[in-house]
Motif scaffolding. Structure first.
Motif, short mmCIF file in Angstrom:
data_model
loop_
_atom_site.label_atom_id
_atom_site.label_comp_id
_atom_site.label_asym_id
_atom_site.label_seq_id
_atom_site.Cartn_x
_atom_site.Cartn_y
_atom_site.Cartn_z
N THR A 1 -16.67 -10.34 28.24
CA THR A 1 -15.98 -11.27 27.35
C THR A 1 -15.38 -12.43 28.13
N VAL A 2 -14.78 -12.13 29.27
CA VAL A 2 -14.16 -13.18 30.09
C VAL A 2 -15.21 -14.15 30.62
N VAL A 3 -16.33 -13.63 31.11
CA VAL A 3 -17.41 -14.50 31.63
C VAL A 3 -17.93 -15.42 30.53
N SER A 4 -18.14 -14.90 29.34
CA SER A 4 -18.61 -15.73 28.23
C SER A 4 -17.62 -16.84 27.91
N GLY A 5 -16.33 -16.50 27.92
CA GLY A 5 -15.31 -17.51 27.65
C GLY A 5 -15.29 -18.61 28.68
N VAL A 6 -15.45 -18.26 29.96
CA VAL A 6 -15.45 -19.27 31.04
C VAL A 6 -16.64 -20.21 30.88
N VAL A 7 -17.82 -19.68 30.61
CA VAL A 7 -19.02 -20.52 30.45
C VAL A 7 -18.85 -21.48 29.28
#
Length: 583
Positions: free
Chosen positions: A174-180
């Protein structure tokens, strides 16, 4: 925006929706373990229901909030809330904390479900139709994968590690998707006064509807187990729910400027029938997804991973059924035959589970892995039921759009999601109520009191004899028999009631197109001669004519009639001003 950047964003948005779906569906196989760890087997269904209620509540206002704060900002907020909620779920030390955390996750998932589809539509708006359809197909495939893999992954994690990792595992993704998304997604300037836009949210309707729902579900979940049905607490909550429900109806009828359930839509009989069917679909689908793994674990003694694998056939058949239904509808141009077949298949599949539940109270050890008769029976029933679900979910939505106006598409979509998600919460709480009350009725009062004191966790009862342990298991088995027997009559009622909905055949649509075209041609022929406004409005007339011809060609009757009425109104205005000038 470059092609590579658009592709990365589309993939990231799809993965984000996959994570939200995985989060909603992954909990069933870890529910028994979480219930035992927190001494809350009697109330553990609230771990799912709180998620669905919160998701539904915020789903109603996310579209409006996106216009105020921007889609990117609101999506990032939703992703953050989902990650925080999942993190808190893993650290939960009590049922209250778990239920609150699941509600927080539902709040975030509701925003993701509402916004990702809109943002994907924005990114693909300049693509060719064929490529746009491929993107939508990929998105739907990931959603189906989330539905199918959720129980299996959560079951494997709960079995090998802990039920807590079923939630923690999703946080890094979830965090990686938000950063991208934060880095690559361009922001859009929001015009207009945000204070004025905030007034357009139906606060009264949202609060009263969710409040009434909670005040019904809470006493239903505790009634007969922790509080008597005749107790003041249960009665007070149900009366308060009735008052809030009445206020909700009044607000939608008279008070709210932008109601979440406009009465002009809800008063139509076909709309009422189809939305009630969506409620039933939500009830039965989520009972399948959530309670079948619980049944496999608590009654048949299967592991979390194996119980998750036995849900997979239904979800895969769901995907196949949905694709097949889409091809059939495109061929015949009708949804009613497909939906009726879906209801019939759903009823047959649900009926197939009844002999399994009634005949097999336990599986011998050698049957846990091999494809024995009981396992084959449940797999075959799940496959038929899954195809039936695929033949009803999306086609029922298309049928709902066909009986409403095109300009109401956004409202109708929200209503469909609202009824189906609330159906999930209502179904799980009601099923849990049935199971607990049957336990209270069938077990010896002293034994049930001991079971209630440990939250329904059998292994935590001290000095429990084998006879008492078997009595509890067989009482639960009888309760599950009642719950799983409800699907067939409910689907049969959906089948019968849908017969009364009239669907125009393709040839009737062609006649309607011709009628609209003839009426339009007559109206244009009888229009006024050039007036003082002709030179100023000629471009608008040409635009309306072009739009109307395109709408007639596509069969969009309601929009075509609206354009025609606007054109006629302009001509009437021109004639009136011309006569005033002459006078």
């Amino acid at each position: 925006m470059s092609k590579a950047r658009r592709i990365v964003l589309l993939v990231t948005l799809s993965i984000t929706l996959f994570i939200a779906t995985l989060d909603a569906i992954s909990i069933p196989t870890s529910i028994p373990s979480a219930g035992e760890a927190l001494n809350a087997s009697f109330q553990i269904s609230w771990a799912a229901s709180s998620f669905f209620i919160a998701s539904t509540a915020f789903l109603l206002v996310y579209a409006r909030l996106a216009e105020i704060f921007g889609r990117k900002s609101l999506l990032l907020f939703s992703i953050s809330v989902l990650a925080i909620g999942d993190l808190m779920c893993g650290f939960s030390t009590s049922t209250g904390m778990l239920f609150f955390s699941r509600g927080l996750s539902g709040m975030g998932a509701g925003g993701i479900n509402a916004l990702v589809l809109i943002m994907v539509g924005d990114l693909t708006s300049t693509m060719k139709d064929s490529r746009r359809r491929k993107c939508q197909a990929c998105l739907e495939t990931l959603v189906v994968m989330g539905n199918g893999l959720g129980p299996v992954i959560a079951g494997a994690v709960a079995e090998r590690a802990s039920w807590r990792w079923s939630f923690w595992l999703l946080v890094p993704m979830t965090v990686v998707s938000g950063v991208v998304i934060a880095v690559l997604m361009p922001g859009v300037r929001i015009d207009g006064d945000w204070k004025v836009k905030m007034l357009g949210i139906d606060y009264v309707g949202t609060i009263t509807s969710i409040g009434a729902m909670l005040l019904i579900l809470i006493p239903v979940s505790y009634g007969g187990v922790f509080h008597a049905w005749s107790s003041a607490t249960v009665i007070a909550m149900l009366v308060s729910a009735g008052i809030l429900g009445s206020l909700f109806i009044l607000s939608q009828w008279r008070i709210s400027a932008y109601p979440v359930m406009p009465t002009r839509i809800m008063r139509k009989i076909p709309v009422q029938i189809i939305l009630s069917h969506n409620l039933v679909m939500g009830i039965l689908y989520f009972i399948n997804v959530f309670l079948i793994p619980v049944y496999f674990q608590s009654i048949l003694g299967l592991s979390p991973f194996k119980s998750g694998c036995l849900v997979l056939p239904m979800v895969l058949a769901f995907s196949i059924g949905a694709s097949t239904a889409g091809v059939i509808i495109e061929k015949i141009g009708r949804t009613k035959p497909v939906i009726l077949i879906g209801y019939a298949l759903w009823s047959i599949g649900a009926s197939g589970k009844i002999p399994f539940v009634y005949c097999f109270t336990q599986l011998p050890k050698e049957h846990e892995v091999t494809l024995s008769a009981p396992i084959l029976l449940i797999i075959f029933s799940q496959l038929i039921e899954g195809v039936g679900i695929g033949f009803t979910f999306q086609p029922a939505f298309l049928a709902l759009l066909a009986v409403t106006r095109p300009e109401d598409k956004a409202i109708v979509t929200g209503l469909r999601n609202f009824f189906r998600t609330i159906g999930g919460a209502v179904g799980l709480i009601t099923a849990n109520c049935i199971i607990n009350n049957i336990l209270a009725h069938k077990l010896d009062p002293a034994l049930f009191e001991r079971l209630r004191n440990v939250g329904g966790v059998v292994r935590k009862i001290a000095d429990l004899t084998d006879i008492e342990r078997e009595a509890i298991r067989m009482a639960r088995h009888g309760a599950f028999k009642v719950v799983f027997s409800l699907a067939t009559p409910m689907m049969f009622l959906c089948f019968v009631s849908f017969l009364f909905i009239h669907e125009r055949r393709p040839e009737e649509e062609a006649v309607e197109k011709a009628k609209v075209f003839n009426d339009t041609d007559t109206a244009w022929t009888q229009s006024a001669a050039p007036s003082i406004f002709h030179s100023e409005n000629s471009s608008d007339d040409e635009s309306d004519t072009t739009d109307l011809e395109a709408q007639i060609e596509s069969g969009d009757r309601d929009t075509a009639m609206a354009t025609l009425e606007r054109t006629e109104t302009m001509h009437q205005l021109e004639r009136s001003v011309s006569m005033q000038q002459q006078i």
